[in-house]
Design a protein around this motif. Structure first.
Motif, short mmCIF file in Angstrom:
data_model
loop_
_atom_site.label_atom_id
_atom_site.label_comp_id
_atom_site.label_asym_id
_atom_site.label_seq_id
_atom_site.Cartn_x
_atom_site.Cartn_y
_atom_site.Cartn_z
N VAL A 122 -33.59 10.24 -20.95
CA VAL A 122 -34.94 9.85 -21.36
C VAL A 122 -35.90 10.96 -20.95
N PHE A 123 -36.74 11.38 -21.89
CA PHE A 123 -37.79 12.36 -21.60
C PHE A 123 -39.12 11.62 -21.70
N ASP A 124 -39.85 11.55 -20.58
CA ASP A 124 -41.15 10.87 -20.56
C ASP A 124 -42.28 11.82 -20.93
N ASN A 125 -43.39 11.24 -21.36
CA ASN A 125 -44.63 11.95 -21.70
C ASN A 125 -44.46 12.97 -22.81
N THR A 126 -43.66 12.63 -23.80
CA THR A 126 -43.46 13.52 -24.94
C THR A 126 -42.99 12.74 -26.15
N PHE A 127 -43.21 13.33 -27.32
CA PHE A 127 -42.63 12.85 -28.57
C PHE A 127 -41.68 13.91 -29.14
N ASP A 128 -41.37 14.96 -28.38
CA ASP A 128 -40.56 16.08 -28.84
C ASP A 128 -39.08 15.70 -28.84
N ILE A 129 -38.58 15.28 -30.02
CA ILE A 129 -37.18 14.87 -30.12
C ILE A 129 -36.22 16.06 -30.05
N ALA A 130 -36.75 17.27 -30.19
CA ALA A 130 -35.91 18.47 -30.09
C ALA A 130 -35.32 18.61 -28.68
N LYS A 131 -35.92 17.98 -27.69
CA LYS A 131 -35.39 18.04 -26.32
C LYS A 131 -33.99 17.42 -26.22
N CYS A 132 -33.65 16.56 -27.17
CA CYS A 132 -32.34 15.91 -27.16
C CYS A 132 -31.27 16.74 -27.87
N LYS A 133 -31.65 17.85 -28.45
CA LYS A 133 -30.74 18.66 -29.27
C LYS A 133 -29.41 18.97 -28.58
N ASP A 134 -29.46 19.40 -27.33
CA ASP A 134 -28.23 19.77 -26.61
C ASP A 134 -27.70 18.61 -25.76
N VAL A 135 -28.38 17.46 -25.77
CA VAL A 135 -28.02 16.35 -24.89
C VAL A 135 -27.29 15.23 -25.62
N ALA A 136 -27.76 14.88 -26.83
CA ALA A 136 -27.21 13.73 -27.53
C ALA A 136 -27.30 13.92 -29.03
N GLU A 137 -26.58 13.05 -29.72
CA GLU A 137 -26.50 13.10 -31.18
C GLU A 137 -27.74 12.51 -31.85
N VAL A 138 -28.37 11.51 -31.23
CA VAL A 138 -29.49 10.80 -31.83
C VAL A 138 -30.69 10.85 -30.89
N ALA A 139 -31.88 11.06 -31.47
CA ALA A 139 -33.11 11.06 -30.68
C ALA A 139 -34.11 10.11 -31.33
N LEU A 140 -34.87 9.43 -30.49
CA LEU A 140 -35.84 8.48 -30.98
C LEU A 140 -37.08 8.55 -30.12
N ALA A 141 -38.23 8.90 -30.74
CA ALA A 141 -39.50 8.94 -30.02
C ALA A 141 -40.14 7.56 -30.10
N GLN A 142 -40.67 7.08 -28.96
CA GLN A 142 -41.27 5.76 -28.87
C GLN A 142 -42.58 5.83 -28.09
N GLN A 143 -43.42 4.84 -28.28
CA GLN A 143 -44.64 4.72 -27.49
C GLN A 143 -44.82 3.26 -27.12
N LEU A 144 -45.06 3.02 -25.83
CA LEU A 144 -45.31 1.69 -25.30
C LEU A 144 -46.67 1.75 -24.63
N GLU A 145 -47.70 1.25 -25.32
CA GLU A 145 -49.10 1.37 -24.91
C GLU A 145 -49.43 2.85 -24.73
N THR A 146 -49.74 3.32 -23.52
CA THR A 146 -50.07 4.73 -23.32
C THR A 146 -48.86 5.55 -22.90
N ASP A 147 -47.73 4.91 -22.70
CA ASP A 147 -46.51 5.56 -22.26
C ASP A 147 -45.73 6.06 -23.48
N LYS A 148 -45.53 7.36 -23.58
CA LYS A 148 -44.74 7.90 -24.69
C LYS A 148 -43.47 8.52 -24.11
N PHE A 149 -42.37 8.43 -24.89
CA PHE A 149 -41.09 8.89 -24.38
C PHE A 149 -40.11 9.11 -25.52
#
Length: 138
Positions: free
Chosen positions: A102-129
């Motif tokens: 999990v990457f907090d404080n970002t919507f950059d799904i490219a961070k998952c490129k070398d980590v996992a097959e699927v990336a999903l950006a979410q926002q819960l109120e002011t918390d983005k991840f």
């Protein structure tokens, strides 16, 4: 042939009164002051707004899930508006994913490129991840 009922004569008592009828007039209700009604109205409006903004998504399950690494989630819905719900990793359901990172404080799904097959950006109120996930093979 049935016989019609006999007409009522003045000596016969009238039908009993309904029990719902008031016995004696009561005092008129006291009116609330205009200021009290306004304050109550504002308080109710604020309570409804807060419930709508903060409580309703959690009660209806519409709030995004902020999963941690190792958790499993089910992802459904369109790619542009996915719905994410927590699930057990042993469940036999379609679209089950295990969160790898999990990457907090970002919507950059490219961070998952070398980590996992699927990336999903979410926002819960002011918390983005971003959830980095791998499909679970059932």
């Amino acid at each position: 042939m049935a016989t019609p009922p006999a007409p009522q004569t003045p000596e016969q008592p009238a039908a009993p009164a309904s029990f719902d009828a008031p016995v004696a007039p009561s005092e008129p209700a006291k009116k609330k002051s205009g200021l009290g009604k306004k304050i109550l109205g504002v308080a109710v409006a604020i309570a409804v707004a807060l419930f709508w903004r903060l409580g309703l998504p959690h009660l209806t399950g519409e709030a995004p899930v902020h999963a941690e690494a190792g958790d499993c989630v089910v992802v459904t819905g369109p790619e542009t508006d996915p719905e994410v719900k927590s699930a057990g990793c042993a469940e036999k359901v379609a679209d089950l994913y295990k969160v790898v990172k999990v990457f907090d404080n970002t919507f950059d799904i490219a961070k998952c490129k070398d980590v996992a097959e699927v990336a999903l950006a979410q926002q819960l109120e002011t918390d983005k991840f971003v959830l980095c996930m791998e499909p679970v093979k059932n």
